[in-house]
Design a protein around this motif. Sequence first.
Motif, short mmCIF file in Angstrom:
data_model
loop_
_atom_site.label_atom_id
_atom_site.label_comp_id
_atom_site.label_asym_id
_atom_site.label_seq_id
_atom_site.Cartn_x
_atom_site.Cartn_y
_atom_site.Cartn_z
N PHE A 569 0.82 -1.22 0.00
CA PHE A 569 0.00 0.00 0.00
C PHE A 569 0.85 1.27 0.00
N VAL A 570 2.16 1.10 0.13
CA VAL A 570 3.07 2.23 0.20
C VAL A 570 3.35 2.77 -1.21
N ASP A 571 3.50 4.09 -1.31
CA ASP A 571 3.89 4.71 -2.57
C ASP A 571 5.40 4.51 -2.76
N LYS A 572 5.76 3.62 -3.66
CA LYS A 572 7.18 3.28 -3.89
C LYS A 572 7.70 4.00 -5.12
N PRO A 573 9.01 4.19 -5.21
CA PRO A 573 9.59 4.71 -6.46
C PRO A 573 9.38 3.71 -7.59
N HIS A 574 9.14 4.22 -8.79
CA HIS A 574 8.90 3.35 -9.95
C HIS A 574 10.08 3.32 -10.92
N LEU A 575 10.94 4.32 -10.85
CA LEU A 575 12.01 4.44 -11.84
C LEU A 575 13.25 3.69 -11.39
N LEU A 576 13.85 2.98 -12.33
CA LEU A 576 15.10 2.28 -12.04
C LEU A 576 16.26 3.23 -12.23
N ASN A 577 17.28 3.09 -11.38
CA ASN A 577 18.49 3.89 -11.56
C ASN A 577 19.21 3.45 -12.82
N SER A 578 19.67 4.43 -13.58
CA SER A 578 20.38 4.11 -14.83
C SER A 578 21.83 3.76 -14.55
#
Length: 578
Positions: A569-578
């Motif tokens: 239910f937590v708002d997590k980061p979606h972007l992967l580090n490049s």
Amino acid sequence: MDHYIYDDMNLFITQEKFYIEPKIGKDLLIIDRVSEATVVEKKSNQIPADKSLVEFCGFLGSVQLLAGKYLVLATAREFIGFIDGHLIWKLAGTKLIPYAKSTIHINSEQLEDNAKYLSMIQNVLNTPSFYFSYSYDISHTMQRLHKLGPESGTQSLLSRADMRFVWNQHFLKGFANSDFKNFTLPIIHGFVSINRCVVNGHNFTWAIMSRRSVLRSGTRLFRRGIDRDGNVANFVETEQIVEYQDVNTSFVQIRGSIPLFWVQPPDLRYKPPPRLLDINKADHQMACTKHIEDVSSQYGRQVMIDLVDQKGAEGNLEKAFADTVNSIGNASVRYEPFDFHAECRKMRWDRLSILIDRVAHDQDEMGFFMALKKGALVSLQAGVFRTNCVDCLDRTNVVQSMLAKRALTAMLKLLDILTFEQTVEEQTVFEALFKGVWADNADFISIQYSGTGALKTDYTRTGKRTHMGLMRDGMNSLIRYYKNNFMDGFRQDSLDVFHGLADLRSPLRAERDWKYATFPSVLLVALAMFVTCAILPSEYTTEQLLFLLFWGSMVAATTATIYRYGPEFVDKPHLLNS
């Protein structure tokens, strides 16, 4: 004379190019909207007549998003004060302008993602507070500037800056060439307060300048501990400056997350327990050694003040930290643990004097930087206090303010502003200013990392822990809980995009499990029915009590299920580090 960056400028926009013209200056920056940028000498009739105009006060660079590049401009500023005769400003407005004349080259999904990336960049730029100077390198302490020497004044502010603290360095990568040196404006993030003060009839400038590192930057629960390069989360360098007549003095402290591999992911619990990563002890030691060596190369010997609890989950971190430092055995490092909450329980914050007394000898040996404005060196600061708690916010700022006050007393006595018998505490007006500024410093650094103002600032502002302060801390804790669980995924993505660390090809529309929508909906319905059954009947029957029991059980069961699957239910980061 330090190198000077162009301030007030005009941006002329045509179909093919951007023309950036300083209102006072000989150069003209021409940016082709398809290819590259060049700097030429201004001449008449260079700028086409068919153009639009944007006035701005600082060139911050450009950023590549899905739709193409965007100019990043400072459009408004707020005067903060003078340091060593140079104007210091706070960023008060920004504007992003696309290179591309349309977005027909990307599809609707990319267009939607591009709009989110733009909002992420703006989200970071709107986070208080960014600072800059057109002629003074605020990324460096006075001591580092002295070591760079007067010849560094001929370099551009960007080329000689301490890149740990230049927050728009990703935007300026395409403009690092010396041709652009009069345009590229570095900015720092943190807190700056510059004050004209009078004590015993002596006029002097007292300033606080906190610089947040770009290395391992992030939000409170998504960026903890260390990386393999020795960079720690929430690393902040805070410099206290006193300028009096022909003398400059400064005292520097640092803060940063416990330099081990550990995490504390949000999971809907009020305080999820921090835990060490289950990896080889040698890996912890290797990264911590790298961090210690980096700090030593920058600041000299260090006293590591560790304020975390010495029991429970925090106690596991404290023990691992102490064991790692002892295993490294660096002679220039001293580890000083102090269980802040245990020592100061029942609002006995006067017991912080125990810690200050323990490190007083270290502080006297470190000293502080002092030099004549003409360049003659009087003394160097030979070491640094590295203070941490779990967040490196609330407890940390309280202790840093006390160490800063002790250093300030020594500075003012050496400058003959205070007599030998006097203390800062006796200067009622000045001490109120000192406390207020350090409390503001706590709030700004906390907002930038955790999303809310700091806790425990009533002690910093008044010298006492108060019940009203406890209530204010409770409110901030609730807001912090909400933001860290339900908003910080977006904030973490925003920071990664801002620093060029995110893979923009990563999907922004992560699919949620069915539980994400179902259980909160059930909880709301059950809660509404429970309240309705509780307040509507004038008298209760067996049937109504059974309804009340049923809906109360539904509330309890649904709440328990949500907490069981908290991470989903937590708002997590979606972007992967490049």
